[in-house]
Design an enzyme around this catalytic site. Structure first.
Site, mmCIF file in Angstrom:
data_model
loop_
_atom_site.group_PDB
_atom_site.id
_atom_site.type_symbol
_atom_site.label_atom_id
_atom_site.label_comp_id
_atom_site.label_asym_id
_atom_site.label_seq_id
_atom_site.Cartn_x
_atom_site.Cartn_y
_atom_site.Cartn_z
ATOM 1 N N GLU A 185 3.930 -6.816 9.108
ATOM 2 C CA GLU A 185 3.552 -6.243 7.807
ATOM 3 C C GLU A 185 4.086 -4.825 7.661
ATOM 4 O OE1 GLU A 185 -0.654 -6.242 8.312
ATOM 5 O OE2 GLU A 185 -0.868 -8.400 8.114
ATOM 6 N N LYS A 197 0.781 -1.244 0.000
ATOM 7 C CA LYS A 197 0.000 0.000 0.000
ATOM 8 C C LYS A 197 0.816 1.299 0.000
ATOM 9 C CE LYS A 197 -1.986 0.770 3.830
ATOM 10 N NZ LYS A 197 -2.759 0.461 5.030
ATOM 11 N N HIS A 218 -3.273 -4.390 13.861
ATOM 12 C CA HIS A 218 -2.466 -3.304 13.304
ATOM 13 C C HIS A 218 -2.741 -2.113 14.196
ATOM 14 C CE1 HIS A 218 -0.646 -0.378 10.753
ATOM 15 N NE2 HIS A 218 -0.465 -1.210 9.756
HETATM 16 C C1 LIG Z 1 -1.283 -0.059 5.731
HETATM 17 C C2 LIG Z 1 -1.132 -1.405 6.324
HETATM 18 C C3 LIG Z 1 0.143 -1.886 6.691
HETATM 19 C C4 LIG Z 1 1.395 -1.044 6.615
HETATM 20 O O1 LIG Z 1 1.418 -0.161 7.684
HETATM 21 P P1 LIG Z 1 2.686 0.790 7.946
HETATM 22 O O2 LIG Z 1 2.249 1.642 9.058
HETATM 23 O O3 LIG Z 1 2.946 1.527 6.684
HETATM 24 O O4 LIG Z 1 3.822 -0.101 8.311
HETATM 25 C C5 LIG Z 1 0.232 -3.171 7.178
HETATM 26 N N1 LIG Z 1 -0.864 -3.953 7.304
HETATM 27 C C6 LIG Z 1 -2.087 -3.527 6.962
HETATM 28 C C7 LIG Z 1 -3.244 -4.446 7.127
HETATM 29 C C8 LIG Z 1 -2.267 -2.243 6.474
HETATM 30 O O5 LIG Z 1 -3.490 -1.813 6.157
#
Ligand SMILES: *Cc1c(COP(=O)(O)O)cnc(C)c1O
Length: 385
Positions: free
Chosen positions: A258, A55, A183
């Site tokens: 992630e 993303k 997250h």
């Molecule tokens: C956006 C997102 C990430 C990445 O998050 P960062 O803060 O850029 O490390 C990881 N997992 C999910 C499910 C996300 O939506």
């Protein structure tokens, strides 16, 4: 070779060369920095599988570079699946983590060969009844993170109290649940929330066993911070308590993270140039060929403020305004920034611009997005995207 292999593509000399050849605006990606960030995080979180979340910067150069490092990938849409498919990434190294999916998202990911998905509510769980022989699930748990720059737990994730019911419903529907994910938000200031989330998940995984599942995965999400105007906690310090908390999980539990921003942010700079200037109320306004509707879109969507500087440093600086090219008054990059007196055509650099920038840029007012140049040790990578 575009540059000397030992030359930093973000050095002033390299940027001058790139602008003279490719014009402005540019968005320059450095594969070596991608590699460096990946290795640093991998060393700070030993034993944790790193799935790069596409993303923040879904560019082919990052995916092929990380693939060669042995990284895994975190996908959330049909377009992201198509990108990794085109780049011949092994589906076994990919997971699909969008908690809310269209039927076509599920079918596209399954046909590519992804076998692990994320859900956070009963309706989403039921979507998998017809696919239960082909995949397993993680349940995303919500932990609010008021300290993060972007709190992702408002939109997704179920309360810890609802997890047991989802385990039970999945068992009734004979859908396999492999574990939990969370997250805690992006650009976390400190690891406290993630540590708490790991501890709570450790307890919740017991409920999975009671419901008849054999959980073997904990996915701790992204959110690892980087330095913008203010320095962030060094990643080794950030990860030390996470490592300790993960150490308390039952043996045999696979852990996944992630990271998105941590890998992407330092890996790109924005290069733009002054289209025109005006002295307004005693301050110089410089109008650049890239702005808030372009690479600097992260200032709106991601609430980031990027370090900017003039390519040619002058001895004396003045409080200045940096604006984007569109006719919209919101398109101002910085209201007060100390800059030397700039001339038309002078180049301005934005640093730490890899994450949530180019990815969310638009072509509002028909100002095109910058030309992307991805470099790896002097070599210009072909745009595989
Ligand atoms: C956006 C997102 C990430 C990445 O998050 P960062 O803060 O850029 O490390 C990881 N997992 C999910 C499910 C996300 O939506």
């Amino acid at each position: 070779m575009e540059l000397d292999p030992n030359q930093d593509p973000f050095s002033r000399e390299a940027v001058r060369h790139l602008v003279s050849r490719y014009g402005s605006p540019l968005f320059v990606i450095d594969a070596e920095r991608v590699r460096r960030q990946y290795r640093r995080l991998a060393a700070a979180l030993p034993g944790v599988d790193l799935h790069y979340a596409l993303k923040p910067l879904p560019h082919a150069s990052l995916i092929t570079t990380l693939n060669a490092e042995g990284a895994c990938f975190d996908l959330a849409s049909n377009g992201e699946v198509e990108l990794v498919r085109r780049l011949k990434i092994a589906p076994a190294r990919c997971i699909h983590t969008h908690p809310i999916k269209r039927d076509s998202d599920i079918r596209t990911a399954l046909s590519f060969g992804i076998g692990l998905f994320v859900i956070d509510n009963p309706d989403e769980l039921r979507k998998f009844t017809q696919f239960r022989t082909r995949c397993s699930l993680l349940i995303r748990v919500s932990f609010r993170s008021p300290g993060a720059q972007v709190d992702l737990s408002r939109k997704f994730g179920c309360d810890p109290e609802s997890v047991a019911d989802l385990f039970k419903l999945a068992a009734e529907l004979r859908i396999k649940v492999d574990g939990l994910s969370f997250h805690t938000g992006s650009q976390n200031a400190d690891p406290a929330m993630m540590v708490k989330a790991i501890d709570v998940c450790r307890e919740l995984l017991q409920d999975a066993v009671e419901a008849g599942h054999s959980p073997n995965i904990l996915d701790i999400g992204g959110g690892f911070p980087v330095d913008y105007l203010k320095p962030a906690m060094p990643i080794e310090e950030f990860c030390a308590p996470l490592k300790e908390a993960l150490g308390k999980l039952p043996v045999g539990m696979r852990t996944i993270s992630e990271p998105g921003r941590f890998i992407a942010a330092p890996a790109a700079i924005a290069v733009s140039s002054v289209m025109g200037r005006a002295l307004r109320d005693g301050r110089w306004w410089y109008y650049l060929d890239d702005g808030v509707y372009g690479s600097y879109s992260g200032q709106m969507y991601d609430h980031s403020v990027f370090p900017v500087e003039a390519l040619s440093a002058g001895a004396e600086t003045f409080p200045s305004v940096l604006a984007g090219p569109t006719c919209d008054s919101i398109d101002v990059i910085r209201e007060t920034v100390a800059l030397p007196k700039l001339e038309i055509g002078d180049v301005v650099l934005g640093h730490m611009m890899g994450a949530y920038t180019w990815a969310s840029a638009s072509e509002f007012n028909f100002f095109p997005r910058p030309t992307v140049l991805a470099l790896d040790q002097g070599r210009l990578l072909e745009d595989l995207g």
